[in-house]
Design a protein around this motif. Sequence first.
Motif, PDB file in Angstrom:
ATOM      1  N   TYR A 239     -45.929  29.628  17.701  1.00 36.24           N
ATOM      2  CA  TYR A 239     -44.883  28.838  17.033  1.00 36.24           C
ATOM      3  C   TYR A 239     -43.645  29.693  16.802  1.00 36.24           C
ATOM      4  O   TYR A 239     -43.701  30.764  16.183  1.00 36.24           O
ATOM      5  CB  TYR A 239     -45.419  28.311  15.700  1.00 36.24           C
ATOM      6  CG  TYR A 239     -44.405  27.614  14.818  1.00 36.24           C
ATOM      7  CD1 TYR A 239     -43.533  26.658  15.335  1.00 36.24           C
ATOM      8  CD2 TYR A 239     -44.333  27.906  13.453  1.00 36.24           C
ATOM      9  CE1 TYR A 239     -42.611  26.013  14.518  1.00 36.24           C
ATOM     10  CE2 TYR A 239     -43.422  27.269  12.626  1.00 36.24           C
ATOM     11  CZ  TYR A 239     -42.551  26.329  13.169  1.00 36.24           C
ATOM     12  OH  TYR A 239     -41.634  25.696  12.360  1.00 36.24           O
ATOM     13  N   PHE A 240     -42.507  29.220  17.321  1.00 31.51           N
ATOM     14  CA  PHE A 240     -41.222  29.861  17.050  1.00 31.51           C
ATOM     15  C   PHE A 240     -40.443  28.952  16.113  1.00 31.51           C
ATOM     16  O   PHE A 240     -40.084  27.828  16.473  1.00 31.51           O
ATOM     17  CB  PHE A 240     -40.428  30.077  18.341  1.00 31.51           C
ATOM     18  CG  PHE A 240     -39.075  30.682  18.108  1.00 31.51           C
ATOM     19  CD1 PHE A 240     -38.917  32.053  18.047  1.00 31.51           C
ATOM     20  CD2 PHE A 240     -37.958  29.880  17.912  1.00 31.51           C
ATOM     21  CE1 PHE A 240     -37.666  32.625  17.809  1.00 31.51           C
ATOM     22  CE2 PHE A 240     -36.717  30.426  17.673  1.00 31.51           C
ATOM     23  CZ  PHE A 240     -36.571  31.806  17.618  1.00 31.51           C
ATOM     24  N   ALA A 241     -40.177  29.443  14.890  1.00 28.03           N
ATOM     25  CA  ALA A 241     -39.513  28.644  13.858  1.00 28.03           C
ATOM     26  C   ALA A 241     -38.008  28.845  13.914  1.00 28.03           C
ATOM     27  O   ALA A 241     -37.525  29.974  14.008  1.00 28.03           O
ATOM     28  CB  ALA A 241     -40.043  29.018  12.478  1.00 28.03           C
ATOM     29  N   GLN A 242     -37.281  27.746  13.834  1.00 28.71           N
ATOM     30  CA  GLN A 242     -35.815  27.795  13.879  1.00 28.71           C
ATOM     31  C   GLN A 242     -35.240  28.707  12.801  1.00 28.71           C
ATOM     32  O   GLN A 242     -34.296  29.465  13.041  1.00 28.71           O
ATOM     33  CB  GLN A 242     -35.274  26.375  13.701  1.00 28.71           C
ATOM     34  CG  GLN A 242     -33.781  26.263  13.702  1.00 28.71           C
ATOM     35  CD  GLN A 242     -33.322  24.838  13.446  1.00 28.71           C
ATOM     36  OE1 GLN A 242     -32.247  24.626  12.906  1.00 28.71           O
ATOM     37  NE2 GLN A 242     -34.118  23.845  13.805  1.00 28.71           N
ATOM     38  N   GLU A 243     -35.814  28.653  11.600  1.00 26.71           N
ATOM     39  CA  GLU A 243     -35.310  29.454  10.481  1.00 26.71           C
ATOM     40  C   GLU A 243     -36.082  30.769  10.345  1.00 26.71           C
ATOM     41  O   GLU A 243     -36.013  31.423   9.311  1.00 26.71           O
ATOM     42  CB  GLU A 243     -35.415  28.650   9.173  1.00 26.71           C
ATOM     43  CG  GLU A 243     -34.720  27.304   9.209  1.00 26.71           C
ATOM     44  CD  GLU A 243     -33.206  27.424   9.362  1.00 26.71           C
ATOM     45  OE1 GLU A 243     -32.651  28.454   8.938  1.00 26.71           O
ATOM     46  OE2 GLU A 243     -32.588  26.491   9.920  1.00 26.71           O
ATOM     47  N   HIS A 244     -36.820  31.146  11.399  1.00 26.49           N
ATOM     48  CA  HIS A 244     -37.586  32.398  11.417  1.00 26.49           C
ATOM     49  C   HIS A 244     -38.595  32.460  10.263  1.00 26.49           C
ATOM     50  O   HIS A 244     -38.815  33.526   9.667  1.00 26.49           O
ATOM     51  CB  HIS A 244     -36.646  33.613  11.375  1.00 26.49           C
ATOM     52  CG  HIS A 244     -35.657  33.633  12.501  1.00 26.49           C
ATOM     53  ND1 HIS A 244     -34.302  33.592  12.299  1.00 26.49           N
ATOM     54  CD2 HIS A 244     -35.831  33.660  13.842  1.00 26.49           C
ATOM     55  CE1 HIS A 244     -33.676  33.602  13.461  1.00 26.49           C
ATOM     56  NE2 HIS A 244     -34.586  33.633  14.412  1.00 26.49           N
ATOM     57  N   ASP A 245     -39.218  31.313   9.971  1.00 24.25           N
ATOM     58  CA  ASP A 245     -40.189  31.247   8.880  1.00 24.25           C
ATOM     59  C   ASP A 245     -41.441  32.072   9.154  1.00 24.25           C
ATOM     60  O   ASP A 245     -42.197  32.376   8.225  1.00 24.25           O
ATOM     61  CB  ASP A 245     -40.604  29.784   8.633  1.00 24.25           C
ATOM     62  CG  ASP A 245     -39.434  28.914   8.225  1.00 24.25           C
ATOM     63  OD1 ASP A 245     -38.451  29.471   7.705  1.00 24.25           O
ATOM     64  OD2 ASP A 245     -39.497  27.694   8.429  1.00 24.25           O
ATOM     65  N   THR A 246     -41.690  32.422  10.418  1.00 28.26           N
ATOM     66  CA  THR A 246     -42.880  33.202  10.748  1.00 28.26           C
ATOM     67  C   THR A 246     -42.698  34.680  10.420  1.00 28.26           C
ATOM     68  O   THR A 246     -43.658  35.456  10.520  1.00 28.26           O
ATOM     69  CB  THR A 246     -43.229  33.056  12.239  1.00 28.26           C
ATOM     70  OG1 THR A 246     -42.094  33.465  13.027  1.00 28.26           O
ATOM     71  CG2 THR A 246     -43.579  31.617  12.572  1.00 28.26           C
TER      72      THR A 246
END
Length: 543
Positions: free
Chosen positions: A403-410
């Motif tokens: 999963y690549f999160a738009q807001e860099h949540d990872t």
Amino acid sequence: MITIDDLEVRAGVRTLLHMDGQTLRVQPGDRIGLVGRNGAGKTTTMRIIAGEGEPYGGEVTSTSEIGYLPQDPREGNMDQTAKNRVLSARGLDDLMARMSLEQERMADESDPKRQEKAVRRFGRYEEEFSARGGYEAESEAARICASLGLEDRILEQKMGTLSGGQRRRVELARILFAASEGGGKSATTLLLDEPTNHLDADSINWLRDFLAKHEGGLIIISHDVELLEDVVNKVWFLDAVRGEVDAYNLGWKKYLEQRATDEARRRRERANAEKKAATLRTQAAKLGAKATKAAAAKQMLRRADSMIDNLEEETVADRTARIAFPKPAACGKTPLFAKGLTKMYGSLEVFAGVDLAIDKGSRVVVLGFNGAGKTTLLKLLAGVERTDGEGGIVSGHGLRIGYFAQEHDTLDMDATVWDNIRHLAPDAGEQDLRGLLGAFMFSGPQLDQPTGTLSGGERTRLALAGLVSSAANVLLLDEPTNNLDPISREQVLDALRTYEGAVVLVTHDPGAVRALEPERVIVLPDGTEDLWNDEYMEIVELA
């Protein structure tokens, strides 16, 4: 006006910029493009200019109002409506709330004296409201919001119910509303870091016209070449190799031409100087063999060294990340199945009853207007959020999600680059991880750098590095090309073209869709599923 003297910028122990003896100014009418590769220090430098960070050395002074849009805008009060967030730029939200309260008191109060006091207070507030532009300003804010794709229904929602893209557009609207005070003759200096992220084509065109007419100063970081070409009249280039800034009093096209000319001149001068220095060193070697000529030989060597030392440094070709998505692990025919996915924010329904089957190696694009729930759908599929109602996710045989999160949540912004990659790839060996980070242009002191101090492009590269070692067979990608320089973006597009696993993609980037060559499309909020055809490309650009 903003004045920047002898600025030194560091990230951890790494020096990004040192302006020894150099002074830069931003004056009314200056529209400056702050450019350089990902990691050159653009975002960090912009934060310091905005007063949001401290320089390691030097000084930044400002005599004008500043409107700063960071890549990750401050969230503010999540219970505040979007409309009031925009109006707060001129203090109108507070006045409107006070006027509304006094109106209630005027209507409900039975005591004539108290009612009279409420009338007087309302009159004072309304007078101040009118002095600040009043209802005309409210209409102006609404026009700016509409031009940025923020509909009336969105403006009445609380900030906490909006998507990340919607909140960012609200923050941009707030800054532009403040800067337009005074009939467009505002002296506000705008500092905008990737302002076109999450904007559709019409909104970008409107923003381009707004910035071109802005009479105050402007510094803009953007990878939108057309925007830079139409707006900027000066360029500051941050050279990541030399750690210096080259200032050009030129528009974008002429800057590119001048920079190419400068580089060609530097290469010629270096080639000529190296040729002459080699001749002097050869002669010095011959003279040095004779004791009586030793002094002359040393003088020739000093002269040869001086020729090279006094040259302008030739720009070294920028390193580029070697981005590639993982070899997918073996899995069954349908590794991921979703049934009846529903998401509510209070009484507001984002979408309901969405069904989705992700077959092995399939390619799916999720489309919809901003706020239709595209990011939310990916979060549900990734297990980051839970569905409302009775729907759910069924994991097929061998499912491994990346999963690549738009807001860099990872990413953990308080953790170092090294700690983040260890968390994202816990089974990988230390040497393998160091090699992986090196391929994504992280090495040496950068490994100990807090992730929160990275630029948007660097965070994107770190998050993508975490995917590479995952062996994921289903990639959920939410705006993976945001904040990337053109070279890094092409690397991501090449990775999409060659990846063998399944992909569910959310993007505003038509190039990313073309690289993916999707088979199917899911249109939100209805959850309609269809075979891909090129007519959907228009929605990609407008969504």
